[in-house]
Structures are given as structure tokens and as C-alpha cells.
Design a protein around this motif. Structure first.
Motif, PDB file in Angstrom:
ATOM      1  N   ASN A 182       0.816  -1.219   0.000  1.00 31.88           N
ATOM      2  CA  ASN A 182       0.000   0.000   0.000  1.00 31.88           C
ATOM      3  C   ASN A 182       0.848   1.266   0.000  1.00 31.88           C
ATOM      4  OD1 ASN A 182      -2.536  -1.028  -0.284  1.00 31.88           O
ATOM      5  ND2 ASN A 182      -3.210  -0.609   1.809  1.00 31.88           N
ATOM      6  N   ASP A 183       2.053   1.191   0.565  1.00 28.63           N
ATOM      7  CA  ASP A 183       2.929   2.375   0.555  1.00 28.63           C
ATOM      8  C   ASP A 183       3.296   2.762  -0.875  1.00 28.63           C
ATOM      9  OD1 ASP A 183       2.897   2.620   3.295  1.00 28.63           O
ATOM     10  OD2 ASP A 183       4.755   1.482   3.593  1.00 28.63           O
ATOM     11  N   ILE A 184       3.513   1.760  -1.729  1.00 23.10           N
ATOM     12  CA  ILE A 184       3.816   2.026  -3.137  1.00 23.10           C
ATOM     13  C   ILE A 184       2.598   2.620  -3.821  1.00 23.10           C
ATOM     14  CG2 ILE A 184       4.404   0.970  -5.356  1.00 23.10           C
ATOM     15  CD1 ILE A 184       6.051  -1.089  -3.809  1.00 23.10           C
ATOM     16  N   ALA A 185       1.424   2.055  -3.572  1.00 19.83           N
ATOM     17  CA  ALA A 185       0.187   2.580  -4.160  1.00 19.83           C
ATOM     18  C   ALA A 185      -0.059   4.008  -3.698  1.00 19.83           C
ATOM     19  CB  ALA A 185      -0.985   1.686  -3.781  1.00 19.83           C
ATOM     20  N   ASN A 186       0.174   4.283  -2.421  1.00 18.71           N
ATOM     21  CA  ASN A 186      -0.009   5.646  -1.903  1.00 18.71           C
ATOM     22  C   ASN A 186       0.931   6.628  -2.571  1.00 18.71           C
ATOM     23  OD1 ASN A 186      -1.984   4.733  -0.148  1.00 18.71           O
ATOM     24  ND2 ASN A 186      -0.624   4.603   1.617  1.00 18.71           N
ATOM     25  N   ARG A 187       2.173   6.201  -2.795  1.00 20.74           N
ATOM     26  CA  ARG A 187       3.134   7.082  -3.454  1.00 20.74           C
ATOM     27  C   ARG A 187       2.705   7.400  -4.877  1.00 20.74           C
ATOM     28  NH1 ARG A 187       7.541   4.041  -3.658  1.00 20.74           N
ATOM     29  NH2 ARG A 187       7.602   3.769  -5.908  1.00 20.74           N
ATOM     30  N   ILE A 188       2.188   6.388  -5.580  1.00 21.46           N
ATOM     31  CA  ILE A 188       1.710   6.606  -6.947  1.00 21.46           C
ATOM     32  C   ILE A 188       0.541   7.586  -6.949  1.00 21.46           C
ATOM     33  CG2 ILE A 188       0.567   5.483  -8.910  1.00 21.46           C
ATOM     34  CD1 ILE A 188       2.251   2.978  -8.217  1.00 21.46           C
ATOM     35  N   MET A 189      -0.369   7.444  -5.987  1.00 19.33           N
ATOM     36  CA  MET A 189      -1.503   8.363  -5.911  1.00 19.33           C
ATOM     37  C   MET A 189      -1.053   9.794  -5.644  1.00 19.33           C
ATOM     38  SD  MET A 189      -4.626   6.302  -4.059  1.00 19.33           S
ATOM     39  CE  MET A 189      -3.739   5.356  -2.825  1.00 19.33           C
TER      40      MET A 189
ATOM     41  N   ILE B  38     -13.904  10.730   0.000  1.00 17.64           N
ATOM     42  CA  ILE B  38     -14.198   9.347  -0.376  1.00 17.64           C
ATOM     43  C   ILE B  38     -13.525   8.430   0.640  1.00 17.64           C
ATOM     44  CG2 ILE B  38     -13.890   7.550  -2.122  1.00 17.64           C
ATOM     45  CD1 ILE B  38     -13.677   9.856  -4.199  1.00 17.64           C
ATOM     46  N   LYS B  39     -14.324   7.629   1.324  1.00 12.91           N
ATOM     47  CA  LYS B  39     -13.774   6.637   2.243  1.00 12.91           C
ATOM     48  C   LYS B  39     -13.292   5.446   1.414  1.00 12.91           C
ATOM     49  CE  LYS B  39     -12.761   4.581   6.106  1.00 12.91           C
ATOM     50  NZ  LYS B  39     -11.576   5.003   6.881  1.00 12.91           N
ATOM     51  N   ILE B  40     -12.010   5.198   1.455  1.00 10.74           N
ATOM     52  CA  ILE B  40     -11.416   4.165   0.616  1.00 10.74           C
ATOM     53  C   ILE B  40     -11.820   2.777   1.087  1.00 10.74           C
ATOM     54  CG2 ILE B  40      -9.249   3.150  -0.172  1.00 10.74           C
ATOM     55  CD1 ILE B  40      -7.990   5.946   0.104  1.00 10.74           C
ATOM     56  N   ASN B  41     -12.424   2.020   0.181  1.00 13.79           N
ATOM     57  CA  ASN B  41     -12.783   0.630   0.477  1.00 13.79           C
ATOM     58  C   ASN B  41     -11.766  -0.350  -0.096  1.00 13.79           C
ATOM     59  OD1 ASN B  41     -15.119   1.458   1.746  1.00 13.79           O
ATOM     60  ND2 ASN B  41     -16.391   1.232  -0.072  1.00 13.79           N
ATOM     61  N   LYS B  42     -11.251  -0.030  -1.277  1.00 15.57           N
ATOM     62  CA  LYS B  42     -10.333  -0.953  -1.956  1.00 15.57           C
ATOM     63  C   LYS B  42      -9.332  -0.172  -2.803  1.00 15.57           C
ATOM     64  CE  LYS B  42     -11.956  -3.650  -5.255  1.00 15.57           C
ATOM     65  NZ  LYS B  42     -12.617  -4.779  -5.944  1.00 15.57           N
ATOM     66  N   ILE B  43      -8.099  -0.615  -2.751  1.00 14.60           N
ATOM     67  CA  ILE B  43      -7.032  -0.049  -3.589  1.00 14.60           C
ATOM     68  C   ILE B  43      -6.458  -1.173  -4.438  1.00 14.60           C
ATOM     69  CG2 ILE B  43      -4.764   1.061  -3.635  1.00 14.60           C
ATOM     70  CD1 ILE B  43      -5.388   2.291  -0.930  1.00 14.60           C
ATOM     71  N   GLU B  44      -6.419  -0.948  -5.739  1.00 10.27           N
ATOM     72  CA  GLU B  44      -5.807  -1.908  -6.663  1.00 10.27           C
ATOM     73  C   GLU B  44      -4.784  -1.163  -7.508  1.00 10.27           C
ATOM     74  OE1 GLU B  44      -9.043  -5.082  -7.973  1.00 10.27           O
ATOM     75  OE2 GLU B  44      -9.721  -3.036  -8.376  1.00 10.27           O
ATOM     76  N   GLY B  45      -3.621  -1.773  -7.676  1.00 10.70           N
ATOM     77  CA  GLY B  45      -2.584  -1.097  -8.436  1.00 10.70           C
ATOM     78  C   GLY B  45      -1.798  -2.039  -9.327  1.00 10.70           C
ATOM     79  N   ILE B  46      -1.269  -1.461 -10.391  1.00 15.17           N
ATOM     80  CA  ILE B  46      -0.486  -2.242 -11.346  1.00 15.17           C
ATOM     81  C   ILE B  46       0.749  -1.451 -11.768  1.00 15.17           C
ATOM     82  CG2 ILE B  46      -1.899  -1.407 -13.275  1.00 15.17           C
ATOM     83  CD1 ILE B  46      -1.379  -4.103 -14.661  1.00 15.17           C
ATOM     84  N   THR B  47       1.878  -2.137 -11.805  1.00 11.19           N
ATOM     85  CA  THR B  47       3.095  -1.594 -12.394  1.00 11.19           C
ATOM     86  C   THR B  47       3.552  -2.583 -13.461  1.00 11.19           C
ATOM     87  OG1 THR B  47       4.414  -2.639 -10.642  1.00 11.19           O
ATOM     88  CG2 THR B  47       3.861  -0.318 -10.343  1.00 11.19           C
ATOM     89  N   LYS B  48       3.208  -2.293 -14.683  1.00  7.72           N
ATOM     90  CA  LYS B  48       3.588  -3.166 -15.800  1.00  7.72           C
ATOM     91  C   LYS B  48       4.887  -2.610 -16.385  1.00  7.72           C
ATOM     92  CE  LYS B  48       1.964  -5.179 -20.154  1.00  7.72           C
ATOM     93  NZ  LYS B  48       3.088  -4.681 -20.978  1.00  7.72           N
ATOM     94  N   LEU B  49       5.992  -3.239 -15.994  1.00  8.68           N
ATOM     95  CA  LEU B  49       7.317  -2.720 -16.324  1.00  8.68           C
ATOM     96  C   LEU B  49       8.196  -3.802 -16.951  1.00  8.68           C
ATOM     97  CD1 LEU B  49       7.840  -0.701 -13.015  1.00  8.68           C
ATOM     98  CD2 LEU B  49       7.172   0.221 -15.260  1.00  8.68           C
TER      99      LEU B  49
END
Length: 205
Positions: A12-19, A155-166
Motif C-alpha cells: 500500500n505504501d507504493i500505491a499511496n506514493r503513486i496516488m 471518499i472513504k477508501i474501500n479498496k485499492i488496486e494497483g499495477i506496475t507493468k514494467l
């Protein structure tokens, strides 16, 4: 969100940084079964799992989001990957990209104190550290008039989905060739993807 396992963001730390780095996001909701979307700068409160933003009042999407589920898309850097860079004929073109999607329940912000706090944090996020602009120094009556032209929400976050296609599905040798070619490009997206790929390769992912 379709995410092949080897591209999935599990931290989630990576997803938060991307956001945070790509905070001009797309807020998607529905009205009468039809989709509505607006691009907005959003503020992430990772600790309490909220996203904050605001619509211009004439944008009536705000009337349709209260207490409803919304989808938010944070699009990071992305670029075309040529199979010619792999030095083989057994490959096809593809696209490398970084993206995070958030689903959550939306609430309108009508409390003046909460609105003021959000606006201050939003300004702090985007102003340079040495900026002389301070929202609290703006004339209160002027600011109050401007606030009437917006509708803030959270927005109360219910779900976080992330992709890094590298190119993780290719060998380290092929990844190095892609990086080499991307670094020769002048476009910002290509250079950002190259930097992310290099970092990912050094981590052994």
C-alpha cells in the motif's frame, strides 16, 4: 481492474506514493445507469483512508455521488514498448504503465471548518516549500465567496488496486534493452518508465 499477478502492487505504501505523485485523477460515478467522469486534483489522507477533492458547483456530478460508490483512477507514466528493442523476431508490441484504482463511498463536505482544513492542506501539497502564498492570509470574505463556487467531498477508501507493468515478464537482459532505448527518448513518460524499470530491476523484481 485486470491485474496479472506479476504486475500487481501488493504494498500500500507504493500505491499511496503513486496516488500522491499522480494526484490529478479521474473520478467516475454513475447517473441513471450512465457513467460520469471528471478529472480533479485529489488529496490523500492515507492514515485515515480518505481521498479529498472538490467539484466546481456548475459540474453537477457532485449531486450524484453522495453516499454512493465511486471509482477513482490515478494514471501514472506510460509508454509504448517496441519489440524491436528485444533484438528478436518472436515478440509483439506492448505498453508499459503504472496505474492505481480506488473504490469507495463518497460524502459531501458541508462543514466550513472541514472545508477550510482540506483547502489548506491541498494548497500546501501543491505549493513549493519556499512559496510565500498562504491560504490563511487570503481575505476571509474573498475566500468565503470563492468557496460558494465549489462542492468539496471525501471518499472513504474501500479498496485499492494497483499495477506496475514494467516488463517484469521478460528477462533481465530484455528489460535492460528496453531501459536503454527508453532513456534515449526525449518524452517525459518514456524517461519516467525507464527510471521505474531500472529501480525495479535493481530490486530484483
Amino acid at each position: 481492474m485486470y491485474i496479472p499477478p506479476h504486475f500487481q502492487i501488493k504494498d500500500n505504501d507504493i500505491a499511496n506514493r503513486i496516488m500522491k505523485e499522480n494526484s490529478f485523477a479521474t473520478v467516475i460515478s454513475t447517473k441513471d445507469g450512465l457513467p460520469e467522469a471528471t478529472q480533479l486534483p485529489l488529496l490523500l489522507d492515507a492514515e485515515n483512508e480518505y481521498l479529498y477533492g472538490h467539484f466546481a458547483r456548475p459540474n453537477l456530478q457532485w449531486k450524484n455521488i453522495e453516499n454512493g460508490l465511486v471509482l477513482v483512477v490515478f494514471q501514472g507514466p506510460h509508454c509504448y514498448i517496441s519489440p524491436s528493442w528485444y533484438e528478436t523476431k518472436t515478440a509483439v508490441p506492448t505498453w508499459n504503465y503504472v496505474s492505481v484504482q480506488v473504490t469507495g463511498k463518497a460524502y459531501l463536505i458541508n462543514d466550513e471548518q472541514e472545508l477550510t482544513s482540506y483547502m489548506r492542506q491541498l494548497v500546501q501539497q501543491y505549493e513549493d516549500i519556499d512559496s510565500t502564498y498562504k491560504l490563511e492570509e487570503v481575505d476571509a470574505n474573498y475566500l468565503k465567496g470563492l468557496n460558494k463556487g465549489i462542492q468539496a467531498f471525501k471518499i472513504k477508501i474501500n479498496k485499492i488496486e494497483g499495477i506496475t507493468k514494467l516488463s517484469q515478464n521478460h528477462s533481465s537482459e530484455r528489460q535492460a534493452l528496453v531501459i536503454q532505448n527508453l532513456e534515449q527518448k526525449e518524452a517525459e513518460n518514456e524517461r519516467k518508465i525507464a527510471a521505474l524499470m531500472k529501480d525495479n530491476l535493481h530490486k530484483g523484481n
